[in-house]
Design a protein around this motif. Sequence first.
Motif, PDB file in Angstrom:
ATOM      1  N   MET A   1       1.157  -0.728  -0.285  1.00 50.56           N
ATOM      2  CA  MET A   1       0.004  -0.033  -0.388  1.00 50.56           C
ATOM      3  C   MET A   1       1.183   1.162   0.286  1.00 50.56           C
ATOM      4  SD  MET A   1      -3.232   1.459   2.308  1.00 50.56           S
ATOM      5  CE  MET A   1      -2.253   2.381   4.031  1.00 50.56           C
ATOM      6  N   GLU A   2       0.706   2.204  -0.306  1.00 52.85           N
ATOM      7  CA  GLU A   2       1.396   3.414  -1.032  1.00 52.85           C
ATOM      8  C   GLU A   2       0.394   4.971  -0.971  1.00 52.85           C
ATOM      9  OE1 GLU A   2       3.957   3.306  -4.086  1.00 52.85           O
ATOM     10  OE2 GLU A   2       4.669   5.435  -3.094  1.00 52.85           O
ATOM     11  N   LEU A   3       0.403   5.743   0.642  1.00 52.22           N
ATOM     12  CA  LEU A   3      -0.261   6.892  -0.001  1.00 52.22           C
ATOM     13  C   LEU A   3       0.828   8.025   0.205  1.00 52.22           C
ATOM     14  CD1 LEU A   3      -2.868   7.733   0.769  1.00 52.22           C
ATOM     15  CD2 LEU A   3      -2.495   7.810   3.759  1.00 52.22           C
ATOM     16  N   MET A   4       0.016   8.658  -0.953  1.00 54.30           N
ATOM     17  CA  MET A   4       0.519   9.829  -1.499  1.00 54.30           C
ATOM     18  C   MET A   4      -0.488  10.915  -1.013  1.00 54.30           C
ATOM     19  SD  MET A   4       3.123   9.111  -3.946  1.00 54.30           S
ATOM     20  CE  MET A   4       1.600   8.099  -4.941  1.00 54.30           C
ATOM     21  N   ILE A   5       0.175  12.435   0.111  1.00 56.30           N
ATOM     22  CA  ILE A   5      -0.636  12.837   0.152  1.00 56.30           C
ATOM     23  C   ILE A   5       0.437  14.109   0.165  1.00 56.30           C
ATOM     24  CG2 ILE A   5      -1.541  14.400   1.998  1.00 56.30           C
ATOM     25  CD1 ILE A   5      -2.661  12.120   2.859  1.00 56.30           C
ATOM     26  N   GLY A   6       0.325  15.577  -1.095  1.00 55.94           N
ATOM     27  CA  GLY A   6       1.152  16.247  -1.271  1.00 55.94           C
ATOM     28  C   GLY A   6       2.463  15.897  -1.013  1.00 55.94           C
ATOM     29  N   ASN A   7       3.602  16.165  -0.898  1.00 57.60           N
ATOM     30  CA  ASN A   7       4.784  15.103  -0.743  1.00 57.60           C
ATOM     31  C   ASN A   7       4.987  14.239   0.584  1.00 57.60           C
ATOM     32  OD1 ASN A   7       5.282  17.525   1.591  1.00 57.60           O
ATOM     33  ND2 ASN A   7       6.691  18.423   1.551  1.00 57.60           N
ATOM     34  N   MET A   8       3.707  14.079   0.924  1.00 56.70           N
ATOM     35  CA  MET A   8       4.480  12.825   1.934  1.00 56.70           C
ATOM     36  C   MET A   8       4.005  11.420   1.034  1.00 56.70           C
ATOM     37  SD  MET A   8       2.820  12.617   5.481  1.00 56.70           S
ATOM     38  CE  MET A   8       1.003  12.137   5.109  1.00 56.70           C
ATOM     39  N   ASN A   9       5.191  10.783   2.123  1.00 54.64           N
ATOM     40  CA  ASN A   9       4.474   9.493   0.933  1.00 54.64           C
ATOM     41  C   ASN A   9       4.557   8.064   2.206  1.00 54.64           C
ATOM     42  OD1 ASN A   9       4.496   7.231  -0.844  1.00 54.64           O
ATOM     43  ND2 ASN A   9       6.789   7.784  -1.826  1.00 54.64           N
ATOM     44  N   LEU A  10       3.754   8.264   1.817  1.00 54.16           N
ATOM     45  CA  LEU A  10       3.725   6.502   3.252  1.00 54.16           C
ATOM     46  C   LEU A  10       3.560   4.845   2.411  1.00 54.16           C
ATOM     47  CD1 LEU A  10       3.087   5.371   5.876  1.00 54.16           C
ATOM     48  CD2 LEU A  10       0.584   5.787   5.095  1.00 54.16           C
ATOM     49  N   ARG A  11       4.524   4.449   2.840  1.00 49.94           N
ATOM     50  CA  ARG A  11       4.763   3.553   1.951  1.00 49.94           C
ATOM     51  C   ARG A  11       4.182   2.050   2.544  1.00 49.94           C
ATOM     52  NH1 ARG A  11       7.419   3.023  -3.231  1.00 49.94           N
ATOM     53  NH2 ARG A  11       8.413   0.825  -2.541  1.00 49.94           N
ATOM     54  N   ILE A  12       3.682   0.804   2.706  1.00 50.10           N
ATOM     55  CA  ILE A  12       3.659   0.159   3.826  1.00 50.10           C
ATOM     56  C   ILE A  12       4.029  -1.377   3.148  1.00 50.10           C
ATOM     57  CG2 ILE A  12       2.321  -1.830   5.695  1.00 50.10           C
ATOM     58  CD1 ILE A  12       0.606   1.434   6.136  1.00 50.10           C
ATOM     59  N   SER A  13       4.373  -1.967   3.523  1.00 50.98           N
ATOM     60  CA  SER A  13       4.993  -3.716   2.767  1.00 50.98           C
ATOM     61  C   SER A  13       4.611  -4.396   2.457  1.00 50.98           C
ATOM     62  CB  SER A  13       6.828  -4.119   3.639  1.00 50.98           C
ATOM     63  OG  SER A  13       7.197  -4.545   2.363  1.00 50.98           O
ATOM     64  N   SER A  14       3.905  -5.340   2.116  1.00 50.10           N
ATOM     65  CA  SER A  14       3.476  -6.672   2.350  1.00 50.10           C
ATOM     66  C   SER A  14       4.193  -7.030   3.090  1.00 50.10           C
ATOM     67  CB  SER A  14       3.210  -7.240   1.173  1.00 50.10           C
ATOM     68  OG  SER A  14       4.967  -7.978   0.121  1.00 50.10           O
ATOM     69  N   GLU A  15       5.391  -7.085   3.371  1.00 53.57           N
ATOM     70  CA  GLU A  15       5.571  -8.310   5.128  1.00 53.57           C
ATOM     71  C   GLU A  15       5.416  -8.146   6.049  1.00 53.57           C
ATOM     72  OE1 GLU A  15       9.095  -9.193   2.079  1.00 53.57           O
ATOM     73  OE2 GLU A  15       9.961  -8.316   4.366  1.00 53.57           O
ATOM     74  N   THR A  16       4.942  -6.108   6.395  1.00 44.56           N
ATOM     75  CA  THR A  16       3.984  -6.002   7.673  1.00 44.56           C
ATOM     76  C   THR A  16       3.473  -6.644   8.309  1.00 44.56           C
ATOM     77  OG1 THR A  16       4.838  -3.781   6.406  1.00 44.56           O
ATOM     78  CG2 THR A  16       3.274  -3.679   8.574  1.00 44.56           C
ATOM     79  N   ASP A  17       3.137  -6.341   8.960  1.00 45.97           N
ATOM     80  CA  ASP A  17       2.819  -7.422  10.355  1.00 45.97           C
ATOM     81  C   ASP A  17       1.262  -7.370  10.692  1.00 45.97           C
ATOM     82  OD1 ASP A  17       2.516  -8.824  13.513  1.00 45.97           O
ATOM     83  OD2 ASP A  17       1.490  -9.430  12.273  1.00 45.97           O
ATOM     84  N   PRO A  18       0.398  -8.065   9.430  1.00 47.48           N
ATOM     85  CA  PRO A  18      -1.116  -7.224   9.626  1.00 47.48           C
ATOM     86  C   PRO A  18      -1.111  -7.263  11.407  1.00 47.48           C
ATOM     87  CG  PRO A  18      -1.185  -9.198   9.328  1.00 47.48           C
ATOM     88  CD  PRO A  18      -0.045  -9.145   9.516  1.00 47.48           C
ATOM     89  N   LEU A  19      -1.571  -7.337  12.475  1.00 46.17           N
ATOM     90  CA  LEU A  19      -1.670  -6.905  13.794  1.00 46.17           C
ATOM     91  C   LEU A  19      -0.444  -6.147  13.866  1.00 46.17           C
ATOM     92  CD1 LEU A  19      -2.566 -10.623  15.080  1.00 46.17           C
ATOM     93  CD2 LEU A  19      -3.372  -8.899  13.620  1.00 46.17           C
ATOM     94  N   LEU A  20       0.193  -4.951  13.547  1.00 43.97           N
ATOM     95  CA  LEU A  20       1.052  -4.187  13.907  1.00 43.97           C
ATOM     96  C   LEU A  20      -0.096  -2.691  14.918  1.00 43.97           C
ATOM     97  CD1 LEU A  20       3.499  -2.831  13.859  1.00 43.97           C
ATOM     98  CD2 LEU A  20       3.164  -1.376  12.445  1.00 43.97           C
ATOM     99  N   ASN A  21       0.041  -2.543  16.102  1.00 40.33           N
ATOM    100  CA  ASN A  21      -0.512  -1.303  16.229  1.00 40.33           C
ATOM    101  C   ASN A  21       0.027   0.092  16.424  1.00 40.33           C
ATOM    102  OD1 ASN A  21      -2.173   0.531  17.751  1.00 40.33           O
ATOM    103  ND2 ASN A  21      -1.833  -0.835  19.659  1.00 40.33           N
ATOM    104  N   ILE A  22      -0.494   0.718  15.029  1.00 39.27           N
ATOM    105  CA  ILE A  22      -0.310   2.179  14.813  1.00 39.27           C
ATOM    106  C   ILE A  22      -0.930   3.626  15.562  1.00 39.27           C
ATOM    107  CG2 ILE A  22       1.091   1.221  13.056  1.00 39.27           C
ATOM    108  CD1 ILE A  22      -1.443   2.449  11.189  1.00 39.27           C
ATOM    109  N   ARG A  23      -1.803   3.009  16.438  1.00 36.26           N
ATOM    110  CA  ARG A  23      -2.985   3.725  16.798  1.00 36.26           C
ATOM    111  C   ARG A  23      -1.528   4.896  17.458  1.00 36.26           C
ATOM    112  NH1 ARG A  23      -7.157   3.037  21.660  1.00 36.26           N
ATOM    113  NH2 ARG A  23      -7.856   4.674  21.630  1.00 36.26           N
ATOM    114  N   GLY A  24      -1.954   5.745  17.611  1.00 39.19           N
ATOM    115  CA  GLY A  24      -1.038   6.455  18.808  1.00 39.19           C
ATOM    116  C   GLY A  24      -0.055   7.186  17.805  1.00 39.19           C
ATOM    117  N   ILE A  25       0.488   6.997  16.774  1.00 38.13           N
ATOM    118  CA  ILE A  25       1.522   6.955  15.792  1.00 38.13           C
ATOM    119  C   ILE A  25       0.300   7.874  14.693  1.00 38.13           C
ATOM    120  CG2 ILE A  25       2.532   6.966  13.665  1.00 38.13           C
ATOM    121  CD1 ILE A  25       3.569   4.144  14.383  1.00 38.13           C
TER     122      ILE A  25
END
Length: 118
Positions: free
Chosen positions: A93-117
């Motif tokens: 998954m890749e999310l681009m907003i303006g000059n910000m780019n968030l890439r999430i690898s397919s190897e990322t643990d689906p249970l990763l808790n990013i709540r608080g980031i």
Amino acid sequence: MRAPRVPGEEQYRLIMECRKSGLSDYQWCLNNDINPGTFYNWVKRFRKNGCGDIPEKNQLSTYEQSHQEVVKIEMNSISVPTDMNKNTDTAAMELMIGNMNLRISSETDPLLNIRGIV
């Protein structure tokens, strides 16, 4: 089990300590293991009995609970490659907003808790 009753002199001392601390009443009570409802009952009782020298509660505090906003993002088109290989550097998954780019690898643990980031 009920907590032991706090004598009136101690209640007054704790109220004054709280109001001089610079913390919100709520945060001060949490820090000192006092139920905020009990604390406010003490304040109410002292004021009702004519003790007018109790300061008003602190309006501002550096310990105020932060507010987290949820923002709706309109997505016009999403394309996810179906031939992704876990051994490649391709993002699932890749999310681009303006000059910000968030890439999430397919190897990322689906249970990763990013709540608080933020």
